[in-house]
Every structure is written in C-alpha cells, then in structure tokens.
Design a protein around this motif. Sequence first.
Motif, PDB file in Angstrom:
ATOM      1  N   LYS A 265      33.852  55.101  13.923  1.00  0.00           N
ATOM      2  CA  LYS A 265      34.465  55.826  12.809  1.00  0.00           C
ATOM      3  C   LYS A 265      34.051  57.295  12.765  1.00  0.00           C
ATOM      4  N   ASN A 266      32.949  57.655  13.425  1.00  0.00           N
ATOM      5  CA  ASN A 266      32.495  59.048  13.468  1.00  0.00           C
ATOM      6  C   ASN A 266      33.129  59.849  14.605  1.00  0.00           C
ATOM      7  N   ASN A 267      33.929  59.200  15.428  1.00  0.00           N
ATOM      8  CA  ASN A 267      34.618  59.905  16.511  1.00  0.00           C
ATOM      9  C   ASN A 267      35.817  60.635  15.917  1.00  0.00           C
ATOM     10  N   PRO A 268      35.907  61.955  16.054  1.00  0.00           N
ATOM     11  CA  PRO A 268      37.006  62.711  15.446  1.00  0.00           C
ATOM     12  C   PRO A 268      38.351  62.522  16.148  1.00  0.00           C
ATOM     13  N   ILE A 269      38.363  61.910  17.317  1.00  0.00           N
ATOM     14  CA  ILE A 269      39.611  61.690  18.045  1.00  0.00           C
ATOM     15  C   ILE A 269      40.385  60.535  17.411  1.00  0.00           C
ATOM     16  N   ASN A 270      41.687  60.721  17.222  1.00  0.00           N
ATOM     17  CA  ASN A 270      42.520  59.706  16.578  1.00  0.00           C
ATOM     18  C   ASN A 270      43.706  59.258  17.421  1.00  0.00           C
ATOM     19  N   ASP A 271      43.947  59.929  18.530  1.00  0.00           N
ATOM     20  CA  ASP A 271      45.087  59.576  19.370  1.00  0.00           C
ATOM     21  C   ASP A 271      44.715  59.753  20.841  1.00  0.00           C
ATOM     22  N   LEU A 272      45.095  58.775  21.649  1.00  0.00           N
ATOM     23  CA  LEU A 272      44.853  58.823  23.084  1.00  0.00           C
ATOM     24  C   LEU A 272      46.158  58.512  23.818  1.00  0.00           C
ATOM     25  N   SER A 273      46.317  59.063  24.994  1.00  0.00           N
ATOM     26  CA  SER A 273      47.474  58.723  25.815  1.00  0.00           C
ATOM     27  C   SER A 273      47.123  57.532  26.703  1.00  0.00           C
ATOM     28  N   SER A 274      48.149  56.866  27.196  1.00  0.00           N
ATOM     29  CA  SER A 274      47.922  55.748  28.115  1.00  0.00           C
ATOM     30  C   SER A 274      47.121  56.204  29.322  1.00  0.00           C
ATOM     31  N   GLU A 275      47.442  57.389  29.830  1.00  0.00           N
ATOM     32  CA  GLU A 275      46.761  57.912  31.013  1.00  0.00           C
ATOM     33  C   GLU A 275      45.283  58.164  30.739  1.00  0.00           C
ATOM     34  N   GLU A 276      44.979  58.653  29.539  1.00  0.00           N
ATOM     35  CA  GLU A 276      43.584  58.917  29.191  1.00  0.00           C
ATOM     36  C   GLU A 276      42.792  57.612  29.088  1.00  0.00           C
ATOM     37  N   ILE A 277      43.400  56.588  28.513  1.00  0.00           N
ATOM     38  CA  ILE A 277      42.723  55.290  28.399  1.00  0.00           C
ATOM     39  C   ILE A 277      42.451  54.717  29.786  1.00  0.00           C
ATOM     40  N   THR A 278      43.449  54.778  30.650  1.00  0.00           N
ATOM     41  CA  THR A 278      43.262  54.297  32.022  1.00  0.00           C
ATOM     42  C   THR A 278      42.162  55.085  32.713  1.00  0.00           C
ATOM     43  N   GLY A 279      42.156  56.394  32.507  1.00  0.00           N
ATOM     44  CA  GLY A 279      41.127  57.238  33.109  1.00  0.00           C
ATOM     45  C   GLY A 279      39.733  56.892  32.622  1.00  0.00           C
ATOM     46  N   ILE A 280      39.602  56.621  31.334  1.00  0.00           N
ATOM     47  CA  ILE A 280      38.298  56.251  30.777  1.00  0.00           C
ATOM     48  C   ILE A 280      37.832  54.923  31.354  1.00  0.00           C
ATOM     49  N   TYR A 281      38.723  53.950  31.391  1.00  0.00           N
ATOM     50  CA  TYR A 281      38.325  52.604  31.810  1.00  0.00           C
ATOM     51  C   TYR A 281      38.167  52.449  33.322  1.00  0.00           C
ATOM     52  N   THR A 282      38.672  53.401  34.080  1.00  0.00           N
ATOM     53  CA  THR A 282      38.456  53.359  35.526  1.00  0.00           C
ATOM     54  C   THR A 282      37.372  54.345  35.965  1.00  0.00           C
ATOM     55  N   GLY A 283      36.755  55.046  35.009  1.00  0.00           N
ATOM     56  CA  GLY A 283      35.648  55.943  35.327  1.00  0.00           C
ATOM     57  C   GLY A 283      36.053  57.336  35.762  1.00  0.00           C
ATOM     58  N   LYS A 284      37.343  57.670  35.667  1.00  0.00           N
ATOM     59  CA  LYS A 284      37.783  59.009  36.066  1.00  0.00           C
ATOM     60  C   LYS A 284      37.551  60.024  34.943  1.00  0.00           C
ATOM     61  N   ILE A 285      37.545  59.559  33.713  1.00  0.00           N
ATOM     62  CA  ILE A 285      37.204  60.385  32.547  1.00  0.00           C
ATOM     63  C   ILE A 285      35.894  59.851  32.000  1.00  0.00           C
ATOM     64  N   THR A 286      34.902  60.691  31.910  1.00  0.00           N
ATOM     65  CA  THR A 286      33.563  60.211  31.547  1.00  0.00           C
ATOM     66  C   THR A 286      33.010  60.796  30.257  1.00  0.00           C
ATOM     67  N   SER A 287      33.679  61.837  29.687  1.00  0.00           N
ATOM     68  CA  SER A 287      33.195  62.409  28.424  1.00  0.00           C
ATOM     69  C   SER A 287      34.393  62.657  27.516  1.00  0.00           C
ATOM     70  N   TRP A 288      34.119  62.656  26.189  1.00  0.00           N
ATOM     71  CA  TRP A 288      35.191  62.884  25.235  1.00  0.00           C
ATOM     72  C   TRP A 288      35.730  64.311  25.317  1.00  0.00           C
ATOM     73  N   GLY A 289      34.947  65.210  25.875  1.00  0.00           N
ATOM     74  CA  GLY A 289      35.414  66.588  26.038  1.00  0.00           C
ATOM     75  C   GLY A 289      36.602  66.696  26.977  1.00  0.00           C
ATOM     76  N   GLN A 290      36.798  65.695  27.805  1.00  0.00           N
ATOM     77  CA  GLN A 290      37.934  65.701  28.754  1.00  0.00           C
ATOM     78  C   GLN A 290      39.232  65.240  28.109  1.00  0.00           C
ATOM     79  N   VAL A 291      39.163  64.723  26.875  1.00  0.00           N
ATOM     80  CA  VAL A 291      40.388  64.237  26.236  1.00  0.00           C
ATOM     81  C   VAL A 291      40.664  64.885  24.883  1.00  0.00           C
ATOM     82  N   LYS A 292      39.722  65.664  24.355  1.00  0.00           N
ATOM     83  CA  LYS A 292      39.903  66.232  22.998  1.00  0.00           C
ATOM     84  C   LYS A 292      41.014  67.272  22.973  1.00  0.00           C
TER      85      LYS A 292
END
Length: 292
Positions: A265-292
Amino acid sequence: MKRRKTLELILTISVLSIAAAGCSKGQSKEEFNFEKEITVVARDAASGTRGAFHEIMKIKVKTDGTETDNLAVGALEFDGTDKVVTAVEGDKHAIGYISVGSLSDRIKASSINGAEPTEENVKNGSYVISRPFLLVTKENKSELVEDFLNFASSSRGQAITKEMKYIPGAEEEAEYTASGLKGTIKVAGSTSVTPLMEKLQEEYKSLNPDVTFEMQSNGSSQGIKAAIDGSYDIGMSSRELKEDESASLQRHVLAIDGIAVILNKNNPINDLSSEEITGIYTGKITSWGQVK
C-alpha cells in the motif's frame, strides 16, 4: 528567558515522544526508494494461479515443444494465497499476484494497461489477466457428486459465486431442490478455489444435512491428479486442463476469476503495463525506478 527555555524544553520532549510513539507502531519516515530492488513474489509450482498467470504474462514459454518457466532468479515462492499477501504487505518494494476474489485492504491491486481488476473489465476483456475456476471429475461420478455439481451451477450456487466477487461460470442457472442424499464427498486442489468451495459446501449442507465433505487445499495440480487417480471425487483447479489431463476428466466451469497484481500500500505506483509485469517477473526489470 528562563520561561522561554522551559517552553522549548517541553516542546522538544513532546516532539521526541511523538517520534518514539510512531516508531513503536512500526512507522517509518523513509520515503519510497525507487532504486531499491523489487521483491518478486510468486506462487509455488503446483499452483493453478501461477500456471495461469505465468502463461498469460508470457513468463512461461514453449520452444520446440519444451516448456520453460523464466521466473526471475531469487523470486520468493509460496504455497498459499495468504502467504503471498503477507509477503507483499510486509515489504514496501514487493509485487505479487492473487485471485481478484481474495483482494483485501491489506494490500492494493495495480491496474493493468490502465484497466482495474473489476468484474466488468474481466467480462469485457479490457483486464487481460483472467482464468477459469474448474471442478474436475471422472466421467463415472456418483449420484451425490452429480447432485453437488448441479447445486454449484444452480441459481442458488451461482448467487454465492457473485457474492464472492467472481463471475458466474454457468451458462444457464437452473433452480435446485434439496435431494436428501447421504454420504461423503472428497475434494482436493486449488487454494484459490477453496474459499468459494467452502461457501458452496456450507450452503449445500444446509439443504442436505446428511452430506459431509473432506477437503484438502494442496494446489491445482494435486487436485487434478487426485481426481484422475480416484483418491478424491472432485479436483479444484484454477487453471485450464492440459491435453493429457482433459483426456481423463470432465471439466465443470464454476466461475471466471481475474488474477490481481498486488503491491504494498506504500508503493506510489498504481498502474503497470503487461510488458512491465513480464519484465519484472522474468528479471529484466529489477527496480521500481525502471517503471515509474
């Protein structure tokens, strides 16, 4: 002058007391750190929620007939919905996924591609992550099991489905009349389907008090296996059957459920794209700074 110093001392003590009280409740002044590594939280390999989510989000891919799950190295894997919720609730930088029907105010659900995980959005297809809740049985099921399945797909059973924020799976909702049958129904499988199944069992027993249930929540794959080998009457699955499984079982669509991507609930991000979710779960995106 002395009075002024006394007032300053009282004010200082008050501020320190408030700060101490805040710390005692686990509050922190630390702002959200976008550069901190994302804590990736997933379900265990036997989970139907994982199977559906990883397939839809292209985390799991098939190449030359070989299926590979590319879940990020170091991801936390849990064997139950509440464990995923607890992990995300306790970690500011975590992400997880659970059934939409299991959402609570302990965490928050992210919109996906701008669409919130609501029943309307699941129905119209704008929310892209959804899967069926199945009850699977052998073809030669007992009269008692058949009666329970009729109840689950009836208007009375599907009303419970709606109350629990799932989309009814029955195409036609017939009326149900208590059968008066006696016996035991053994059920095993998905932890995501379990809360809905428990409510259906409770209502069914109120109509047929001489029926008992034995239930084990151990994941979709285990439930399907138990239905195939006959050790349980009904398997609960929160994923579609594989080709070899469907050859041995009958599928009964209990409900349609969205899979929610959950954040602290303290994460200020409220919307993610399908590509960003895939990137996070496959290890290609590793920090929230890459999606904010």
